[in-house]
Design a protein around this motif. Structure first.
Motif, short mmCIF file in Angstrom:
data_model
loop_
_atom_site.label_atom_id
_atom_site.label_comp_id
_atom_site.label_asym_id
_atom_site.label_seq_id
_atom_site.Cartn_x
_atom_site.Cartn_y
_atom_site.Cartn_z
N PHE A 1 -4.96 11.91 0.94
CA PHE A 1 -5.90 10.78 0.93
C PHE A 1 -6.03 10.19 2.35
O PHE A 1 -5.10 10.23 3.14
CB PHE A 1 -5.43 9.70 -0.06
CG PHE A 1 -6.36 8.54 -0.11
CD1 PHE A 1 -7.64 8.68 -0.63
CD2 PHE A 1 -5.99 7.30 0.40
CE1 PHE A 1 -8.53 7.61 -0.65
CE2 PHE A 1 -6.87 6.23 0.37
CZ PHE A 1 -8.14 6.38 -0.15
N HIS B 1 -2.19 9.71 -7.77
CA HIS B 1 -3.06 10.21 -8.85
C HIS B 1 -2.27 10.84 -10.00
O HIS B 1 -2.86 11.48 -10.87
CB HIS B 1 -4.09 11.21 -8.31
CG HIS B 1 -5.35 10.52 -7.88
ND1 HIS B 1 -6.24 9.99 -8.79
CD2 HIS B 1 -5.84 10.25 -6.65
CE1 HIS B 1 -7.24 9.44 -8.14
NE2 HIS B 1 -7.03 9.57 -6.84
N ALA C 1 0.86 -1.19 0.00
CA ALA C 1 0.00 0.00 0.00
C ALA C 1 0.90 1.23 0.00
O ALA C 1 2.04 1.18 0.47
CB ALA C 1 -0.89 0.01 1.24
N ALA C 2 0.36 2.33 -0.50
CA ALA C 2 1.13 3.57 -0.49
C ALA C 2 1.41 4.00 0.95
O ALA C 2 2.50 4.48 1.28
CB ALA C 2 0.37 4.66 -1.25
N GLY C 3 0.39 3.79 1.82
CA GLY C 3 0.56 4.18 3.22
C GLY C 3 1.69 3.42 3.89
O GLY C 3 2.34 3.94 4.80
N CYS D 1 2.09 -1.65 -4.78
CA CYS D 1 2.43 -0.24 -4.52
C CYS D 1 3.94 -0.11 -4.34
O CYS D 1 4.67 -1.10 -4.42
CB CYS D 1 1.68 0.25 -3.29
SG CYS D 1 -0.11 0.15 -3.52
N LYS E 1 -4.88 2.20 -9.96
CA LYS E 1 -5.64 3.19 -10.73
C LYS E 1 -5.19 3.20 -12.19
O LYS E 1 -5.64 2.42 -13.01
CB LYS E 1 -5.46 4.58 -10.11
CG LYS E 1 -5.91 4.67 -8.65
CD LYS E 1 -5.57 6.03 -8.09
CE LYS E 1 -5.88 6.09 -6.60
NZ LYS E 1 -7.29 5.94 -6.28
N SER F 1 -5.88 7.36 3.79
CA SER F 1 -4.89 6.43 4.31
C SER F 1 -3.69 7.21 4.88
O SER F 1 -3.22 6.93 5.99
CB SER F 1 -4.44 5.50 3.18
OG SER F 1 -3.40 4.68 3.59
N ILE F 2 -3.24 8.18 4.12
CA ILE F 2 -2.08 8.98 4.50
C ILE F 2 -2.43 9.83 5.72
O ILE F 2 -1.70 9.89 6.71
CB ILE F 2 -1.66 9.88 3.31
CG1 ILE F 2 -1.42 9.03 2.05
CG2 ILE F 2 -0.48 10.78 3.65
CD1 ILE F 2 -0.53 7.83 2.24
N ASP G 1 3.06 12.21 -2.61
CA ASP G 1 2.12 11.14 -2.92
C ASP G 1 1.75 11.29 -4.40
O ASP G 1 1.09 12.26 -4.79
CB ASP G 1 0.88 11.27 -2.02
CG ASP G 1 -0.12 10.15 -2.26
OD1 ASP G 1 -0.01 9.45 -3.30
OD2 ASP G 1 -1.04 9.99 -1.43
N TYR H 1 -6.53 13.91 -4.39
CA TYR H 1 -7.48 12.84 -4.75
C TYR H 1 -8.91 13.36 -4.87
O TYR H 1 -9.70 12.87 -5.66
CB TYR H 1 -7.41 11.70 -3.71
CG TYR H 1 -8.16 11.99 -2.44
CD1 TYR H 1 -7.62 12.82 -1.46
CD2 TYR H 1 -9.43 11.48 -2.22
CE1 TYR H 1 -8.32 13.11 -0.31
CE2 TYR H 1 -10.14 11.76 -1.07
CZ TYR H 1 -9.57 12.58 -0.13
OH TYR H 1 -10.28 12.88 1.01
C1 LIG Z 1 -3.67 10.17 -3.38
C2 LIG Z 1 -3.83 8.76 -2.87
N1 LIG Z 1 -2.87 8.23 -2.08
C3 LIG Z 1 -2.95 6.98 -1.61
C4 LIG Z 1 -4.03 6.18 -1.93
C5 LIG Z 1 -4.10 4.78 -1.42
O1 LIG Z 1 -3.42 4.65 -0.19
P1 LIG Z 1 -3.14 3.19 0.41
O2 LIG Z 1 -2.42 2.45 -0.66
O3 LIG Z 1 -2.33 3.43 1.61
O4 LIG Z 1 -4.45 2.58 0.72
C6 LIG Z 1 -5.05 6.67 -2.74
C7 LIG Z 1 -6.22 5.83 -3.08
O5 LIG Z 1 -7.20 6.25 -3.63
C8 LIG Z 1 -4.95 8.00 -3.20
O6 LIG Z 1 -5.91 8.54 -3.97
#
Ligand SMILES: Cc1ncc(COP(=O)(O)O)c(C=O)c1O
Length: 421
Positions: free
Chosen positions: A136, A217, A110-112, A249, A240, A138-139, A214, A188
């Motif tokens: 977003f 997008h 995951a990005a987070g 990720c 995406k 998560s962040i 981040d 986002y």
């Molecule tokens: C800008 C952005 N960052 C991160 C994420 C996803 O975060 P993660 O992978 O931690 O769930 C998204 C998902 O829509 C997003 O739009």
């Protein structure tokens, strides 16, 4: 390179040749690209949620099957091909975002997780972090969780009354005591492309702070803006714009933070794959790899590297410049179709890959669209007032579909008007 990858590359390079030079054109895409997507194109409805979950190629299920077949056929020996595919994933992401080294791309689920690896690398127990209220969830949630446990001090930059963020406000919040700046390249919620990422990075560096961008997008939808390659960290993922589904990720680390004899940044999100020689099975030493592999963790994910393969290969074959050009023309067409039917559209400049239709009740409007066979989604506005339905065409979306979608959006909004009056 695996046999499979070279075969796919050959097929895609023939496809690109058949598309011809110059801007992408719908007729050529229908003839030469649509056949790679027969399964998703069989579905009912007009899919405009490509900014949320990209549509997979038919090849993607074959790719995942390849990973599993290796397991059945080779058992323990499958690791050779599996680890090779992870390296290929790292190399593809490096090409996608123009990052100078593949070993500086760290696979994450995951990005987070990429953000946490950075937070857990800072040589401070309570770093001062500048971020925006438009990150977003998560962040945002991770950062606020760290703050709630006394593991971060957050300075939150607010948007203007229209929900847009300004680089100058982020810059104004950076102080000599700032340790890290976390900001999206494209927001986002509104698709706003933050103008001035380069200046934010320059200011942060001048104050001795690190920057994490981040790019979820942005990566795959457009070339990353000039200057973002000087960020210390970039996070993103595949579900995406690169059609790779969840789980694939990444965290990109600027090479200046690698290769040092005694690096300042050593993440605690670690595991045996970060060791200098993971397969030596020696205890006692915590010597890490001398390159980007020092940021690897425990036994890595394998299937998601396969799952992300075809989408990334297609994106790289078509080129993010051409994809961006095509998407911007599609957005202009969709906006014109919506406006012709008196649907209000919010245009932010510059912006990412989707079109915004203002909505006072996003959930209800998205549900009305779904009833009419238009798959979209929506998010609250960072201003705290109202929200927007997000509509994102991609290379599989035709002008005829966009015209029809505009008609149905107008119908849905009229239905909303009737209910409200
Ligand atoms: C800008 C952005 N960052 C991160 C994420 C996803 O975060 P993660 O992978 O931690 O769930 C998204 C998902 O829509 C997003 O739009």
């Amino acid at each position: 390179m695996s046999e499979h990858t070279s075969a796919v590359r050959r097929v895609f390079s023939e496809m690109v040749e058949a598309l011809g030079p110059g801007p992408l054109r719908e007729a050529a895409l229908v003839e030469h690209v649509f056949p790679f997507f027969s399964r998703v194109l069989n579905r009912e409805g007009i899919y405009l949620a490509n900014h949320s979950l990209g549509r997979p190629l038919d090849q993607t299920s074959e790719d995942v099957r390849e990973a599993l077949d290796l397991w059945y056929a080779d058992m323990d020996h499958a690791w050779g091909a599996w680890l090779g595919e992870i390296e290929a994933f790292r190399a593809r992401i490096a090409r996608l975002i123009n990052w100078p080294r593949a070993d500086a791309i760290i696979p994450k689920t995951a990005a987070g997780q990429g953000l946490r690896a950075v937070l857990n690398a800072l040589p401070l127990t309570c770093p001062n972090i500048v971020t925006t209220t438009g990150e977003f969830d998560s962040i945002d949630f991770i950062l606020r969780s760290y703050e709630s446990r006394g593991r971060a001090n957050l300075t939150l930059v607010e948007p203007d009354e229209t929900g847009l963020f300004h680089a100058d406000d982020v810059i104004g919040a950076i102080r000599p005591e700032t340790d890290l700046v976390v900001v999206s390249i494209v927001c986002y919620a509104t698709g706003q492309l933050i103008d001035g990422v380069e200046e934010i990075i320059a200011c942060a560096h001048a104050e001795g702070a690190l920057v994490l961008l981040d790019a979820y997008h942005a990566a795959g939808a457009m070339p990353l803006p000039h200057g973002s390659l000087n960020a210390d960290f970039v996070i993103g993922g595949s579900y995406k714009y690169t059609r790779g589904g969840p789980g694939a990720c990444w965290l990109a680390i600027h090479p200046r933070h690698l290769d040092r004899h005694e690096p300042e940044l050593v993440t605690l999100d670690t595991g045996w794959f970060a060791r200098k020689d993971p397969f030596a099975f020696q205890r006692g030493s915590i010597e890490r790899a001398g390159d980007g592999n020092a940021w690897l963790e425990s036994t890595p994910m394998v299937l998601s590297a396969y799952q992300a393969r075809a989408g990334l290969e297609l994106t790289l074959a078509l080129g993010v410049d051409r994809l961006r050009g095509y998407n911007l023309r599609q957005q202009a067409f969709l906006i014109e179709q919506l406006r012709r039917r008196s649907v209000p559209v919010r245009e932010t400049h510059p912006r990412g890959a989707f079109v915004l239709v203002p909505s006072a009740d996003v959930k209800a409007d998205v549900a009305r669209l779904a009833e009419r066979g238009v798959i979209a989604d929506g998010r609250p506005c960072p201003s705290g007032r109202g929200g927007h339905v997000r509509l994102c065409p991609d290379i599989l979306t035709t002008e005829a579909e966009m015209g029809e979608a505009a008609e149905r959006v107008a119908g849905a909004l009229l239905a909303r008007g009737r209910q409200q009056s």
